[in-house]
Design an enzyme around this catalytic site. Sequence first.
Site, PDB file in Angstrom:
ATOM      1  N   ARG B  10     -43.282  67.037  40.635  1.00 44.51           N
ATOM      2  CA  ARG B  10     -43.673  68.450  40.701  1.00 44.51           C
ATOM      3  C   ARG B  10     -45.124  68.587  41.175  1.00 44.51           C
ATOM      4  O   ARG B  10     -45.476  69.538  41.862  1.00 44.51           O
ATOM      5  CB  ARG B  10     -43.493  69.142  39.346  1.00 44.51           C
ATOM      6  CG  ARG B  10     -44.360  68.595  38.245  1.00 44.51           C
ATOM      7  CD  ARG B  10     -44.336  69.470  37.011  1.00 44.51           C
ATOM      8  NE  ARG B  10     -44.954  68.808  35.875  1.00 44.51           N
ATOM      9  CZ  ARG B  10     -45.429  69.442  34.827  1.00 44.51           C
ATOM     10  NH1 ARG B  10     -45.355  70.753  34.739  1.00 44.51           N
ATOM     11  NH2 ARG B  10     -45.961  68.774  33.826  1.00 44.51           N
ATOM     12  N   GLU B  58     -35.034  85.400  38.299  1.00 39.70           N
ATOM     13  CA  GLU B  58     -34.718  84.364  39.286  1.00 39.70           C
ATOM     14  C   GLU B  58     -33.656  84.806  40.283  1.00 39.70           C
ATOM     15  O   GLU B  58     -33.684  84.401  41.450  1.00 39.70           O
ATOM     16  CB  GLU B  58     -34.274  83.079  38.569  1.00 39.70           C
ATOM     17  CG  GLU B  58     -35.354  82.458  37.687  1.00 39.70           C
ATOM     18  CD  GLU B  58     -35.470  83.118  36.313  1.00 39.70           C
ATOM     19  OE1 GLU B  58     -34.616  83.976  35.977  1.00 39.70           O
ATOM     20  OE2 GLU B  58     -36.408  82.792  35.559  1.00 39.70           O
ATOM     21  N   PHE B  83     -32.759  77.355  36.129  1.00 40.18           N
ATOM     22  CA  PHE B  83     -32.643  78.755  36.562  1.00 40.18           C
ATOM     23  C   PHE B  83     -32.368  78.854  38.064  1.00 40.18           C
ATOM     24  O   PHE B  83     -31.734  79.813  38.507  1.00 40.18           O
ATOM     25  CB  PHE B  83     -33.918  79.509  36.183  1.00 40.18           C
ATOM     26  CG  PHE B  83     -34.349  79.230  34.768  1.00 40.18           C
ATOM     27  CD1 PHE B  83     -33.438  79.351  33.729  1.00 40.18           C
ATOM     28  CD2 PHE B  83     -35.632  78.798  34.466  1.00 40.18           C
ATOM     29  CE1 PHE B  83     -33.797  79.056  32.418  1.00 40.18           C
ATOM     30  CE2 PHE B  83     -36.004  78.497  33.164  1.00 40.18           C
ATOM     31  CZ  PHE B  83     -35.093  78.626  32.129  1.00 40.18           C
ATOM     32  N   HIS B 109     -38.587  70.379  36.884  1.00 42.48           N
ATOM     33  CA  HIS B 109     -38.125  70.202  35.508  1.00 42.48           C
ATOM     34  C   HIS B 109     -36.627  69.949  35.429  1.00 42.48           C
ATOM     35  O   HIS B 109     -35.913  70.518  34.614  1.00 42.48           O
ATOM     36  CB  HIS B 109     -38.514  71.404  34.648  1.00 42.48           C
ATOM     37  CG  HIS B 109     -39.995  71.542  34.485  1.00 42.48           C
ATOM     38  ND1 HIS B 109     -40.833  71.786  35.546  1.00 42.48           N
ATOM     39  CD2 HIS B 109     -40.789  71.453  33.392  1.00 42.48           C
ATOM     40  CE1 HIS B 109     -42.080  71.849  35.117  1.00 42.48           C
ATOM     41  NE2 HIS B 109     -42.085  71.643  33.815  1.00 42.48           N
ATOM     42  N   ASP B 117     -38.715  70.338  25.387  1.00 43.87           N
ATOM     43  CA  ASP B 117     -38.129  71.679  25.480  1.00 43.87           C
ATOM     44  C   ASP B 117     -36.648  71.708  25.109  1.00 43.87           C
ATOM     45  O   ASP B 117     -36.104  72.761  24.784  1.00 43.87           O
ATOM     46  CB  ASP B 117     -38.324  72.262  26.883  1.00 43.87           C
ATOM     47  CG  ASP B 117     -39.687  72.929  27.048  1.00 43.87           C
ATOM     48  OD1 ASP B 117     -40.393  73.065  26.023  1.00 43.87           O
ATOM     49  OD2 ASP B 117     -40.037  73.288  28.182  1.00 43.87           O
ATOM     50  N   ARG B 167     -40.672  66.345  35.941  1.00 39.56           N
ATOM     51  CA  ARG B 167     -41.871  66.612  35.149  1.00 39.56           C
ATOM     52  C   ARG B 167     -42.582  65.328  34.742  1.00 39.56           C
ATOM     53  O   ARG B 167     -43.768  65.324  34.427  1.00 39.56           O
ATOM     54  CB  ARG B 167     -41.433  67.379  33.904  1.00 39.56           C
ATOM     55  CG  ARG B 167     -42.531  67.695  32.925  1.00 39.56           C
ATOM     56  CD  ARG B 167     -41.995  68.603  31.830  1.00 39.56           C
ATOM     57  NE  ARG B 167     -43.086  69.000  30.939  1.00 39.56           N
ATOM     58  CZ  ARG B 167     -43.400  68.355  29.834  1.00 39.56           C
ATOM     59  NH1 ARG B 167     -42.704  67.303  29.454  1.00 39.56           N
ATOM     60  NH2 ARG B 167     -44.398  68.755  29.082  1.00 39.56           N
TER      61      ARG B 167
END
Lengths: 288, 315
Positions: B10, B58, B83, B109, B117, B167
Amino acid sequence: MDPAKKQQLAVHAANIRVGIIDAVYAARSGHPGGSLSIADLLAYLYFHEMKVDPANPGDPGRDRLVLSKGHAAPGIYSALAERGYFPKEELLKLRHTGGMLQGHPDMKGTPGVDMSTGSLGQGVSAAVGMALAGKIDANKNSVAGSDSCRVFAILGDGELQEGQVWEAAMFAAAKKLDNLCVIVDNNGLQIDGPIDKVNSPYPIPEKWAAFGFNTIVIDAHDFDQYEAAFDAAKACKDKPTAIIQLSTKGKGVSFMENQASWHGAAPNKEQYEQAMAELSAALRELEG
Amino acid sequence: MADSIKKATRDSYGEALVALAEEFPELVVLDADLSHATKTIGFSKAYPDRFFNCGIAEGNMMCVAAGLAAAGKTVFASTFAMFAAGRAFEQVRNSIGYPHLNVKIGATHAGISVGEDGASHQCCEDIALMRTIPGMTIINPADDAEAKKAIRAALEMKGPVYMRFGRLALPVVTDPDADFVIGKATELAAGTDVTLIATGLLVGEALKAAEMLKADGISARVLNMATIKPLDDAAVLKAAAETGCIVTAEEHTVIGGLGGAVAECVCAGRPVPVLRVGVEDIFGRSGPAAELLPLYGLCAENIAGKAKMAVGMKG
């Protein structure tokens, strides 16, 4: 509006209606009700308001129209044919295997179609993206008088039930896209019945105003009101405009008017002949 | 392979956007309130007139990207894989895929390595979802060097591209001087007994697995399959023919991703045993990435174990 111009637009609208009925009859399926309700709007946009050239449908500087209520494809196809983007014979191959005209608009296959639509709520977002592109280009060439292209999006009233419409509205107002004009075709009916019985989106103008739009309500079958509304939209700075047009679903064909059952049904032979007789009579009257 | 140059892809994404902005003047970047996490923040500061934050919406963002592309822009739309491919699947399918618009989706991610998360954000389905869209190119770079070259390649081609970024900071395992060609696998290790076909995060693990297998006298070829669609069928069929069995490895469900694509190709062209390393049709959970990856079998040990099984299955 100049009476001669108005008469001319009325003839175009009547021809668009004839094309809609021809196409849906030939396809034995399709959506006549919501196509007929926007025929006057399409005549006004394609023959008066929009800067477009049928000989150069990909002109990067053109104004754009996104039919967010993509099921009204027969309407936009008939309008494009009337405007000269392709021969009217194509209308008779609507929804046919091997035909150019898909059941819902396909920008890759049909000249004049600026965005592929059909899944409700998405077209308006794409129109917002086009308006944003216009603004980026206008800023880049920021010489005096350089105007961004204008983008028009036609939405159904039932379509307002899609949450994405409001995501798009919020974004368009936040980015001050005054080159965007959405037109909500408020004919009051969706597939399962009256919109306020299915899941009411009312009050419609108040919602658009609350989202930061310059909001105008008009009669969808009156060219003077179109002229006033679109002139006001053009004059409005820093805000996108929402024109809520109060329309009659199935407008112009007596037995289709205000009937939810004509949302997505084709006429049989007898109904086709009656519809054509009514539309021809209207045309004769207009042409004197 | 020094740990000192470990970088998450990323970060490579964020840096590449800034680095390529002048060369691609029509490039516009969109984000959905995640610019600090997707790393588009750098581009937003350097090119504020070409960056638009769509907020937490999104579906709208994907269609705004489509509209920008329809009007001539080259767009990178950025959000988490969950998303981009999940929530906005139908927008991507109908408004980007169907009209084949020039939208690049920068999905960060992805996978279990999102870590703490937890399952709601650990998207392990995105490759499978995106593969079903006709004309969609899917690229999952293995490291910083490859990610930057892949982003340039995506910008140079016309049409939709789904790019998957992670990530977790990773060492460079690919050859920084090698050309990146969309749709071409690269051989990172030669071998004759089994081919390990890996993508993204698991390329490094596949290389480690090949070393482990060497100790057991098994010669493993390692292919880095950065492009999952279009798949490099020729490299896959060559591997099937020459090594007689294949193990795939991806940080993604074993259903429909790289493993699925390779199995489909092999079944049709050169049937040999294909075993798949990936997330086994279960949801993830919270925890540090370093602990979760082996817990879900996304590690060299599991790849090596599957490779031994595959070798044993050869006729």
